[in-house]
Design a protein around this motif. Structure first.
Motif, PDB file in Angstrom:
ATOM      1  N   ARG A 144       0.835  -1.206   0.000  1.00  0.00           N
ATOM      2  CA  ARG A 144       0.000   0.000   0.000  1.00  0.00           C
ATOM      3  C   ARG A 144       0.868   1.253   0.000  1.00  0.00           C
ATOM      4  O   ARG A 144       0.632   2.207  -0.757  1.00  0.00           O
ATOM      5  CB  ARG A 144      -0.928  -0.032   1.214  1.00  0.00           C
ATOM      6  CG  ARG A 144      -1.953   1.087   1.280  1.00  0.00           C
ATOM      7  CD  ARG A 144      -2.934   0.831   2.422  1.00  0.00           C
ATOM      8  NE  ARG A 144      -3.626  -0.435   2.192  1.00  0.00           N
ATOM      9  CZ  ARG A 144      -4.106  -1.216   3.167  1.00  0.00           C
ATOM     10  NH1 ARG A 144      -3.960  -0.876   4.432  1.00  0.00           N
ATOM     11  NH2 ARG A 144      -4.727  -2.332   2.869  1.00  0.00           N
ATOM     12  N   ARG A 147       2.552   1.658  -3.380  1.00  0.00           N
ATOM     13  CA  ARG A 147       1.577   2.078  -4.392  1.00  0.00           C
ATOM     14  C   ARG A 147       1.261   3.565  -4.251  1.00  0.00           C
ATOM     15  O   ARG A 147       1.186   4.292  -5.256  1.00  0.00           O
ATOM     16  CB  ARG A 147       0.296   1.259  -4.261  1.00  0.00           C
ATOM     17  CG  ARG A 147      -0.788   1.683  -5.251  1.00  0.00           C
ATOM     18  CD  ARG A 147      -1.978   0.736  -5.205  1.00  0.00           C
ATOM     19  NE  ARG A 147      -3.023   1.168  -6.132  1.00  0.00           N
ATOM     20  CZ  ARG A 147      -4.026   1.973  -5.807  1.00  0.00           C
ATOM     21  NH1 ARG A 147      -4.120   2.442  -4.562  1.00  0.00           N
ATOM     22  NH2 ARG A 147      -4.928   2.321  -6.703  1.00  0.00           N
ATOM     23  N   ASP A 203      -7.366  -4.867   2.412  1.00  0.00           N
ATOM     24  CA  ASP A 203      -7.608  -4.205   1.129  1.00  0.00           C
ATOM     25  C   ASP A 203      -9.094  -4.001   0.842  1.00  0.00           C
ATOM     26  O   ASP A 203      -9.495  -2.971   0.294  1.00  0.00           O
ATOM     27  CB  ASP A 203      -6.978  -5.012  -0.011  1.00  0.00           C
ATOM     28  CG  ASP A 203      -5.459  -4.897  -0.036  1.00  0.00           C
ATOM     29  OD1 ASP A 203      -4.943  -3.909   0.525  1.00  0.00           O
ATOM     30  OD2 ASP A 203      -4.808  -5.776  -0.624  1.00  0.00           O
ATOM     31  N   HIS A 204      -9.925  -4.959   1.217  1.00  0.00           N
ATOM     32  CA  HIS A 204     -11.345  -4.828   0.881  1.00  0.00           C
ATOM     33  C   HIS A 204     -12.010  -3.712   1.685  1.00  0.00           C
ATOM     34  O   HIS A 204     -13.037  -3.167   1.251  1.00  0.00           O
ATOM     35  CB  HIS A 204     -12.086  -6.155   1.061  1.00  0.00           C
ATOM     36  CG  HIS A 204     -12.371  -6.547   2.476  1.00  0.00           C
ATOM     37  ND1 HIS A 204     -11.453  -7.194   3.277  1.00  0.00           N
ATOM     38  CD2 HIS A 204     -13.485  -6.373   3.245  1.00  0.00           C
ATOM     39  CE1 HIS A 204     -11.983  -7.423   4.469  1.00  0.00           C
ATOM     40  NE2 HIS A 204     -13.203  -6.932   4.478  1.00  0.00           N
ATOM     41  N   VAL A 206     -10.135  -0.879   2.626  1.00  0.00           N
ATOM     42  CA  VAL A 206      -9.557   0.309   1.997  1.00  0.00           C
ATOM     43  C   VAL A 206     -10.273   0.640   0.695  1.00  0.00           C
ATOM     44  O   VAL A 206     -10.477   1.819   0.357  1.00  0.00           O
ATOM     45  CB  VAL A 206      -8.044   0.106   1.738  1.00  0.00           C
ATOM     46  CG1 VAL A 206      -7.478   1.248   0.901  1.00  0.00           C
ATOM     47  CG2 VAL A 206      -7.288   0.015   3.063  1.00  0.00           C
ATOM     48  N   ASP A 207     -10.690  -0.388  -0.040  1.00  0.00           N
ATOM     49  CA  ASP A 207     -11.355  -0.177  -1.328  1.00  0.00           C
ATOM     50  C   ASP A 207     -12.825   0.213  -1.180  1.00  0.00           C
ATOM     51  O   ASP A 207     -13.467   0.567  -2.176  1.00  0.00           O
ATOM     52  CB  ASP A 207     -11.262  -1.444  -2.183  1.00  0.00           C
ATOM     53  CG  ASP A 207      -9.834  -1.723  -2.635  1.00  0.00           C
ATOM     54  OD1 ASP A 207      -9.027  -0.782  -2.641  1.00  0.00           O
ATOM     55  OD2 ASP A 207      -9.533  -2.878  -2.980  1.00  0.00           O
ATOM     56  N   HIS A 208     -13.360   0.155   0.021  1.00  0.00           N
ATOM     57  CA  HIS A 208     -14.764   0.499   0.262  1.00  0.00           C
ATOM     58  C   HIS A 208     -15.032   1.949  -0.151  1.00  0.00           C
ATOM     59  O   HIS A 208     -14.217   2.837   0.078  1.00  0.00           O
ATOM     60  CB  HIS A 208     -15.079   0.303   1.751  1.00  0.00           C
ATOM     61  CG  HIS A 208     -16.527   0.346   2.095  1.00  0.00           C
ATOM     62  ND1 HIS A 208     -17.267   1.509   2.085  1.00  0.00           N
ATOM     63  CD2 HIS A 208     -17.388  -0.644   2.473  1.00  0.00           C
ATOM     64  CE1 HIS A 208     -18.511   1.250   2.461  1.00  0.00           C
ATOM     65  NE2 HIS A 208     -18.610  -0.055   2.687  1.00  0.00           N
ATOM     66  N   CYS A 209     -16.184   2.184  -0.762  1.00  0.00           N
ATOM     67  CA  CYS A 209     -16.488   3.522  -1.275  1.00  0.00           C
ATOM     68  C   CYS A 209     -16.452   4.590  -0.194  1.00  0.00           C
ATOM     69  O   CYS A 209     -16.010   5.731  -0.437  1.00  0.00           O
ATOM     70  CB  CYS A 209     -17.848   3.522  -1.983  1.00  0.00           C
ATOM     71  SG  CYS A 209     -19.252   3.040  -0.950  1.00  0.00           S
ATOM     72  N   GLN A 212     -12.773   5.266   0.658  1.00  0.00           N
ATOM     73  CA  GLN A 212     -12.158   6.009  -0.435  1.00  0.00           C
ATOM     74  C   GLN A 212     -12.566   7.476  -0.399  1.00  0.00           C
ATOM     75  O   GLN A 212     -11.740   8.368  -0.621  1.00  0.00           O
ATOM     76  CB  GLN A 212     -12.542   5.386  -1.781  1.00  0.00           C
ATOM     77  CG  GLN A 212     -11.844   4.065  -2.064  1.00  0.00           C
ATOM     78  CD  GLN A 212     -10.342   4.227  -2.217  1.00  0.00           C
ATOM     79  OE1 GLN A 212      -9.871   4.981  -3.071  1.00  0.00           O
ATOM     80  NE2 GLN A 212      -9.574   3.532  -1.385  1.00  0.00           N
TER      81      GLN A 212
END
Length: 338
Positions: A144, A147, A203-204, A206-209, A212
């Motif tokens: 992370r 990236r 990650d799932h 962190v990727d949540h709307c 974000q």
């Protein structure tokens, strides 16, 4: 309002935010560490730049933003603070191709390549902090961090290049917001709060709307804050266009004072949205504690960096006299050798 009359503290005073104002107890040792790195490792800088970086007290920014780090944890965070600030400052006047080369080399090192003996502290310290982080952080976090470093360099430093190099007029406010979110370079710093909390978001999550959106707001709050505090320095340069105050002035025909007030209004609106989303959306189940701590430690960082601007640093002195502007002698070494 004249440029000389601008005082960022009138807009963002000490203790402005709803989080505690704390400082890491290892502040003094962190300062000794950073001064040693500047003196002994950052030898490609000119004597004047070395003096100015010391006066910036960047270690205090680390200490104010992340007050709960152990001393061991402060070392790579403090090292990164100096490394990325110097990198961004000293690449300012290079060509886009040269910046792309620097980014590619930085990514090679972050992904495991050893620095060459002739490469200077920009690269040597990047390898050191990479290994120091790996010693106590899991691989998911390292990926992370790497990236976010890539994203801020690729879509921040490089994208804003065309506006600065060609002395173009400021972009529209809509375009500015999109680019500046990455050009403020805050995303890799943002995840340092996961070190303090001891809770690394999967990650799932962190990727949540919702996460974000909160992360976008977090970074934008830092954008507006940085633009307000750096304004006295950037007015001195005369060619700077990447500051929201200049963008708003041009787009809406505002005075300098009114553009500053509008910047603060936008800042406060984003801050309120962040607090509202965090308060109202409580659907993360077993990860709610992780999310709460992520937001809390980000809040400490926001409060802390404002404290750094207000009472710790000479980086943004009026007239730009506290800034380590790129110099030819340093830039000649920015391939980046010692």
């Amino acid at each position: 309002m004249t440029p000389e009359a601008i005082n960022p503290r009138d807009f963002l005073p000490l203790n402005y935010y709803p989080w505690p104002n704390l400082v890491n107890p290892h502040l003094e040792q962190m300062g000794r560490d950073m001064e040693s790195w500047i003196d002994n490792d950052y030898t490609f800088l000119t004597p004047e730049q070395i003096t100015k970086y010391k006066k910036m007290r960047l270690h205090a920014c680390t200490a104010c933003m992340w007050p709960d780090l152990t001393y061991e944890q402060t070392i790579p965070c403090n090292r990164f603070m100096l490394q990325y600030v110097v990198l961004d400052d000293q690449l300012e006047d290079l060509s886009l191709e040269e910046k792309q080369q620097q980014r590619a080399r930085c990514m090679e090192i972050l992904n495991g390549a050893p620095p060459l003996p002739e490469e200077n502290a920009i690269y040597q310290h990047l390898a050191l902090l990479r290994d120091e982080f790996r010693a106590f952080m899991p691989e998911i976090w390292m990926k992370r961090f790497i990236r976010y470093f890539y994203l801020t360099f690729r879509y921040g430093i490089e994208i804003e290049h065309s506006y600065k190099a060609a002395n173009q007029p400021p972009p529209s406010f809509a375009v500015y917001k999109a680019i500046r979110e990455y050009a403020v370079l805050m995303y890799p710093y943002l995840v340092l709060g996961e070190i303090e909390s001891g809770l690394v978001l999967p990650d799932h999550i962190v990727d949540h709307c919702v996460i974000q959106r909160m992360m976008t707001l977090m970074v934008r709050i830092i954008v507006w804050q940085n633009d307000i505090h750096s304004l006295p320095k950037e007015l001195a340069k005369g060619t700077e266009v990447f500051n929201v105050v200049f963008v708003l002035q041009r787009q809406y025909g505002l005075s300098l004072e009114d553009a500053c007030k509008e910047t603060l209004r936008i800042h406060n609106e984003d801050l309120e949205e962040l607090l509202t989303i965090h308060r109202e959306y409580r659907e993360f189940g077993e990860y709610q504690e992780h999310v709460d701590k992520f937001v809390y430690y980000f809040g400490l960082g926001v409060q802390g960096v404002n404290t750094f601007y207000v009472q710790e640093t000479e980086r943004y002195l009026p007239g730009g006299k506290g800034f380590a502007w790129p110099e030819k002698t340093a830039l000649n070494n920015n391939r980046m050798t010692t």
